[in-house]
Scaffold this motif. Structure first.
Motif, short mmCIF file in Angstrom:
data_model
loop_
_atom_site.label_atom_id
_atom_site.label_comp_id
_atom_site.label_asym_id
_atom_site.label_seq_id
_atom_site.Cartn_x
_atom_site.Cartn_y
_atom_site.Cartn_z
N ARG A 170 -2.31 12.27 37.20
CA ARG A 170 -3.64 12.46 36.63
C ARG A 170 -4.68 12.31 37.74
N ASP A 171 -5.80 13.01 37.55
CA ASP A 171 -6.95 12.90 38.43
C ASP A 171 -8.14 12.56 37.53
N ASN A 172 -8.48 11.29 37.46
CA ASN A 172 -9.53 10.87 36.55
C ASN A 172 -10.90 11.43 36.94
N ALA A 173 -11.10 11.68 38.22
CA ALA A 173 -12.38 12.25 38.66
C ALA A 173 -12.57 13.66 38.13
N GLY A 215 4.04 24.31 37.32
CA GLY A 215 3.09 23.21 37.25
C GLY A 215 2.11 23.43 36.12
N LEU A 216 1.99 22.45 35.25
CA LEU A 216 1.07 22.52 34.12
C LEU A 216 -0.16 21.67 34.39
N SER A 217 -1.28 22.07 33.80
CA SER A 217 -2.52 21.30 33.88
C SER A 217 -3.06 21.07 32.49
N CYS A 218 -3.76 19.95 32.32
CA CYS A 218 -4.42 19.62 31.06
C CYS A 218 -5.84 19.19 31.41
N ALA A 219 -6.81 20.01 31.02
CA ALA A 219 -8.21 19.70 31.29
C ALA A 219 -8.83 19.07 30.05
N ASN A 247 -10.93 14.64 35.26
CA ASN A 247 -10.55 14.64 33.85
C ASN A 247 -9.37 15.57 33.60
N THR A 248 -8.39 15.51 34.48
CA THR A 248 -7.27 16.44 34.42
C THR A 248 -5.94 15.70 34.61
N MET A 249 -4.95 16.15 33.85
CA MET A 249 -3.60 15.63 33.97
C MET A 249 -2.68 16.77 34.35
N TYR A 250 -1.60 16.45 35.04
CA TYR A 250 -0.70 17.47 35.53
C TYR A 250 0.75 17.14 35.16
N LEU A 251 1.56 18.19 35.14
CA LEU A 251 3.00 18.00 34.98
C LEU A 251 3.69 18.99 35.92
N GLN A 252 4.33 18.47 36.94
CA GLN A 252 5.13 19.29 37.84
C GLN A 252 6.56 19.29 37.33
N MET A 253 7.07 20.46 37.06
CA MET A 253 8.41 20.60 36.50
C MET A 253 9.31 21.33 37.48
#
Length: 115
Positions: free
Chosen positions: A71-74, A19-23, A76-82
């Motif tokens: 994404r979780d706009n609250a 699982g990746l995260s983008c802050a 400010n994070t996006m995710y990628l489950q691989m």
């Protein structure tokens, strides 16, 4: 100053999951379409998954059915489950707006799929 910080990469065996995260900071995250890109050695960077500001998701054929973007706009994070990772998923993964903005590229996070 816009900053996108990717995390969560690593070494995983074929068939495994990561699982990746983008802050995001310095950006009104919620109003932009966002995406995950990847670049394998010797290849061009490609967009593999993207999510609109409204939450609609889209995937490249190569990852469809295996990857899930959210994404979780609250936060400010996006995710990628691989899931069901393959050796050909090995690449550096980056997040950016869609279309991408050259000044927004971060360091990326390396994903290596190998036994």
């Amino acid at each position: 100053q816009v900053q996108l910080v990717e995390s969560g990469g690593g070494l995983v065996q074929p068939g495994g999951s990561l699982g990746l995260s983008c802050a995001a900071s310095g950006i009104i995250f919620s109003i932009y379409h966002m995406g995950w890109y990847r670049q394998a050695p010797g290849k061009q960077r490609e967009l593999v998954a993207w999510i609109t500001s409204a939450g609609t998701t889209n995937y490249a054929d190569s990852v469809k059915g295996r990857f899930t973007i959210s994404r979780d706009n609250a936060k400010n994070t996006m995710y990628l489950q691989m899931n069901s990772l393959k050796p050909e998923d090995t690449a550096a993964y980056y997040c950016n707006r869609v279309p991408s903005v050259s000044s927004y590229w971060g360091q990326g996070t390396q994903v290596t799929v190998s036994s």
